[in-house]
Design an enzyme around this catalytic site. Structure first.
Site, mmCIF file in Angstrom:
data_model
loop_
_atom_site.group_PDB
_atom_site.id
_atom_site.type_symbol
_atom_site.label_atom_id
_atom_site.label_comp_id
_atom_site.label_asym_id
_atom_site.label_seq_id
_atom_site.Cartn_x
_atom_site.Cartn_y
_atom_site.Cartn_z
ATOM 1 N N THR A 7 0.841 -1.186 0.000
ATOM 2 C CA THR A 7 0.000 0.000 0.000
ATOM 3 C C THR A 7 0.874 1.233 0.000
ATOM 4 O O THR A 7 2.086 1.148 0.206
ATOM 5 C CB THR A 7 -0.923 0.014 1.236
ATOM 6 O OG1 THR A 7 -1.934 0.976 1.031
ATOM 7 C CG2 THR A 7 -0.165 0.360 2.501
ATOM 8 N N ALA A 166 2.642 5.395 -7.566
ATOM 9 C CA ALA A 166 1.910 4.343 -8.277
ATOM 10 C C ALA A 166 2.630 3.919 -9.557
ATOM 11 O O ALA A 166 2.518 2.769 -9.983
ATOM 12 C CB ALA A 166 0.496 4.806 -8.593
ATOM 13 N N CYS A 169 5.926 1.804 -7.688
ATOM 14 C CA CYS A 169 5.694 0.680 -6.780
ATOM 15 C C CYS A 169 4.616 -0.253 -7.336
ATOM 16 O O CYS A 169 3.484 0.177 -7.566
ATOM 17 C CB CYS A 169 5.278 1.199 -5.400
ATOM 18 S SG CYS A 169 4.911 -0.122 -4.223
ATOM 19 N N THR A 172 1.156 -0.494 -5.455
ATOM 20 C CA THR A 172 0.409 0.755 -5.309
ATOM 21 C C THR A 172 -0.307 1.051 -6.617
ATOM 22 O O THR A 172 0.270 0.910 -7.685
ATOM 23 C CB THR A 172 1.378 1.913 -4.978
ATOM 24 O OG1 THR A 172 2.057 1.607 -3.764
ATOM 25 C CG2 THR A 172 0.645 3.228 -4.814
#
Length: 181
Positions: A7, A166, A169, A172
């Site tokens: 996350t 985002a 990762c 994410t």
């Protein structure tokens, strides 16, 4: 079943505004299980924003405990955070919880862990920022750069930093939930 993880939660404070943003991806092993999870929320009668990274059930239990601590300590965020961290570290059942919390009000921004840590990040030029989760380092680096070198407001900084996280990762995504104070 292995715990779900992965996350990014980012909190940015600038010019009296506080914004917390969390991505929506929940991952189990190598599989995306959900793309629209809600990892941030308001607590303390709407005066505190909070986000989590880690096991979802653990985070919900910690949110409930933190809400109780806020009520017990007249919505004093630092005091409630320290009391939760002490309980989290010393309670045999709570010690097993696998999560990090990021909490903020208009004056304080704190990261809490089960090791008893209550960390208030150093301020950066024109604001403050903190991030947790697998994409946290990417989001934090981007937010710090944007705070230091742009005139973007807190929400814009959070959105841009999360967008960059985002892109880097794999745990994410760009489905953001955002709460503001």
């Amino acid at each position: 079943m292995r715990p779900m993880h992965g996350t990014t939660v980012l909190c940015v404070r600038r010019e009296g505004r506080v914004v917390i943003a969390g991505d929506g991806q929940v991952t189990l092993d190598k599989t995306v299980m959900k793309a629209t999870a809600r990892k941030v929320r308001r607590l303390g009668e709407g005066q505190v924003v909070a986000g989590f990274a880690g096991a979802t059930a653990d985070a919900f239990q910690l949110f409930e405990l933190f809400e109780k601590k806020l009520k017990e300590h007249a919505r004093s965020l630092p005091r409630a955070a320290v009391e939760l961290a002490k309980q989290w570290r010393t309670d045999r059942m709570l010690r097993r919880l696998e999560a990090l919390l990021l909490v903020a009000d208009r004056e304080h921004l704190l990261v809490l862990s089960g090791a008893g840590d209550v960390i208030e990040p150093d301020p950066v030029a024109n604001g403050a920022a903190a991030a947790i989760g697998s994409g946290g380092p990417y989001a934090l680096a981007a937010a710090r750069a944007l705070l230091a070198h742009s005139a973007l407001d807190a929400r814009q900084v959070a959105e841009e930093a999360m967008k960059l996280a985002a892109e880097i990762c794999i745990y994410t995504n760009g489905n953001l939930t955002i709460e503001e104070l």
